[in-house]
Design a protein around this motif. Structure first.
Motif, PDB file in Angstrom:
ATOM      1  N   GLN A  37       0.840  -1.196   0.000  1.00  0.00           N
ATOM      2  CA  GLN A  37       0.000   0.000   0.000  1.00  0.00           C
ATOM      3  C   GLN A  37       0.877   1.250   0.000  1.00  0.00           C
ATOM      4  OE1 GLN A  37      -3.446   0.235   0.289  1.00  0.00           O
ATOM      5  NE2 GLN A  37      -3.839  -1.943   0.368  1.00  0.00           N
ATOM      6  N   PRO A  38       0.433   2.334  -0.618  1.00  0.00           N
ATOM      7  CA  PRO A  38       1.181   3.586  -0.542  1.00  0.00           C
ATOM      8  C   PRO A  38       1.329   4.028   0.920  1.00  0.00           C
ATOM      9  CG  PRO A  38      -0.665   3.769  -2.078  1.00  0.00           C
ATOM     10  CD  PRO A  38      -0.776   2.441  -1.399  1.00  0.00           C
ATOM     11  N   ALA A  39       2.396   4.723   1.218  1.00  0.00           N
ATOM     12  CA  ALA A  39       2.683   5.151   2.587  1.00  0.00           C
ATOM     13  C   ALA A  39       1.575   6.020   3.174  1.00  0.00           C
ATOM     14  CB  ALA A  39       4.015   5.884   2.634  1.00  0.00           C
ATOM     15  N   ASP A  40       0.843   6.741   2.326  1.00  0.00           N
ATOM     16  CA  ASP A  40      -0.201   7.634   2.831  1.00  0.00           C
ATOM     17  C   ASP A  40      -1.571   6.945   2.913  1.00  0.00           C
ATOM     18  OD1 ASP A  40      -0.546   7.409   0.102  1.00  0.00           O
ATOM     19  OD2 ASP A  40      -1.151   9.499  -0.165  1.00  0.00           O
ATOM     20  N   SER A  41      -1.600   5.651   2.710  1.00  0.00           N
ATOM     21  CA  SER A  41      -2.860   4.918   2.758  1.00  0.00           C
ATOM     22  C   SER A  41      -3.496   5.039   4.140  1.00  0.00           C
ATOM     23  CB  SER A  41      -2.615   3.446   2.446  1.00  0.00           C
ATOM     24  OG  SER A  41      -3.793   2.717   2.655  1.00  0.00           O
ATOM     25  N   THR A  42      -4.795   5.206   4.142  1.00  0.00           N
ATOM     26  CA  THR A  42      -5.502   5.296   5.424  1.00  0.00           C
ATOM     27  C   THR A  42      -6.395   4.084   5.647  1.00  0.00           C
ATOM     28  OG1 THR A  42      -7.260   6.589   4.385  1.00  0.00           O
ATOM     29  CG2 THR A  42      -5.465   7.814   5.466  1.00  0.00           C
ATOM     30  N   GLU A  43      -6.193   3.034   4.850  1.00  0.00           N
ATOM     31  CA  GLU A  43      -6.986   1.817   5.051  1.00  0.00           C
ATOM     32  C   GLU A  43      -6.622   1.188   6.377  1.00  0.00           C
ATOM     33  OE1 GLU A  43      -7.195  -1.407   2.233  1.00  0.00           O
ATOM     34  OE2 GLU A  43      -7.982  -0.017   0.765  1.00  0.00           O
ATOM     35  N   ARG A  44      -7.644   0.861   7.152  1.00  0.00           N
ATOM     36  CA  ARG A  44      -7.401   0.271   8.465  1.00  0.00           C
ATOM     37  C   ARG A  44      -8.229  -0.991   8.635  1.00  0.00           C
ATOM     38  NH1 ARG A  44      -4.031   3.404  11.259  1.00  0.00           N
ATOM     39  NH2 ARG A  44      -4.121   5.625  10.910  1.00  0.00           N
ATOM     40  N   TYR A  45      -7.815  -1.782   9.601  1.00  0.00           N
ATOM     41  CA  TYR A  45      -8.495  -3.013   9.963  1.00  0.00           C
ATOM     42  C   TYR A  45      -9.211  -2.781  11.284  1.00  0.00           C
ATOM     43  CZ  TYR A  45      -5.682  -5.614   6.574  1.00  0.00           C
ATOM     44  OH  TYR A  45      -5.115  -6.095   5.432  1.00  0.00           O
TER      45      TYR A  45
ATOM     46  N   VAL B   8     -11.909   2.435   7.460  1.00  0.00           N
ATOM     47  CA  VAL B   8     -12.029   1.006   7.754  1.00  0.00           C
ATOM     48  C   VAL B   8     -12.607   0.287   6.541  1.00  0.00           C
ATOM     49  CG1 VAL B   8     -13.146  -0.748   9.194  1.00  0.00           C
ATOM     50  CG2 VAL B   8     -12.303   1.366  10.227  1.00  0.00           C
ATOM     51  N   ARG B   9     -11.816  -0.619   5.980  1.00  0.00           N
ATOM     52  CA  ARG B   9     -12.265  -1.426   4.850  1.00  0.00           C
ATOM     53  C   ARG B   9     -12.103  -2.913   5.126  1.00  0.00           C
ATOM     54  NH1 ARG B   9     -15.272   1.487   4.112  1.00  0.00           N
ATOM     55  NH2 ARG B   9     -15.090   3.426   3.029  1.00  0.00           N
TER      56      ARG B   9
END
Length: 185
Positions: A16-24, A55-56
């Motif tokens: 993932q890109p460093a600026d990704s905000t995808e969270r678990y 959150v994805r």
């Protein structure tokens, strides 16, 4: 009720890109389906997760001896309801009977080294799995995978073959058709 929203976990450790905000979001599933884990509680947890833009991914950590088929179907309906916006990861510690609906609905299945999964054999109750078997098969096919993993968990007569390449384990049924992939921890 044992569904506890534990925490938003760290960013996904991948390409993932460093600026990704995808969270678990970690949702422990501990206890009996229908008693400790109830459909309205799961709906509240998934509704909360779906309102969080970042959150994805939902991680279900399963430690359940099962429950009733009716409660399992209600849980599966809720998982289906939120499936389009969320990706489900299941970590099996113990998943029996109705707890297998989480495995059926999962996008990714992981087994802890000490994992136990299958019918409600310990309690001698197999009616829950007999009732849920066809429902679980439909859930697995909806995820574009075979139902070999679920059949192996619930049917002692199922012929399922395992092929391992690196850390990936592929399951095949007796016809040689690909089943599901199980990722080892």
């Amino acid at each position: 009720m044992n569904i506890v929203l534990a925490a938003l976990l760290a960013k996904r450790p991948s390409a993932q890109p460093a600026d990704s905000t995808e969270r678990y979001l970690d949702i422990p599933i501990v206890g009996v389906i229908g008693t400790d884990i109830v459909a309205p509680g799961l709906r509240n947890a998934l509704a909360f997760a779906s309102r969080q833009r970042e959150v994805r991914h939902i991680v279900f950590r399963l430690d359940t001896p099962g429950g009733t088929a009716q409660d399992g179907r209600a849980i599966l309906d809720i998982l289906d309801e939120y499936d389009d916006g969320l990706e489900y990861h299941v970590v099996i510690e113990r998943a029996a009977g109705a707890g297998l609906v989480f495995v059926g609905a999962a996008d990714h299945v992981y087994a802890a080294p000490h994992a136990i999964a299958g019918a409600d054999a310990a309690s001698g109750a197999t009616d829950t799995v007999d009732e849920l078997g066809p429902v679980l098969a439909v859930a697995a096919r909806a995820k574009s995978r075979g139902d070999a993993l679920l059949r192996a968990l619930v049917d002692p007569l199922a012929e399922v073959y395992i092929a391992r390449e690196g850390d990936a384990v592929a399951l095949f049924d007796s016809a040689g058709a690909s089943g599901a992939e199980l990722q080892l921890l």
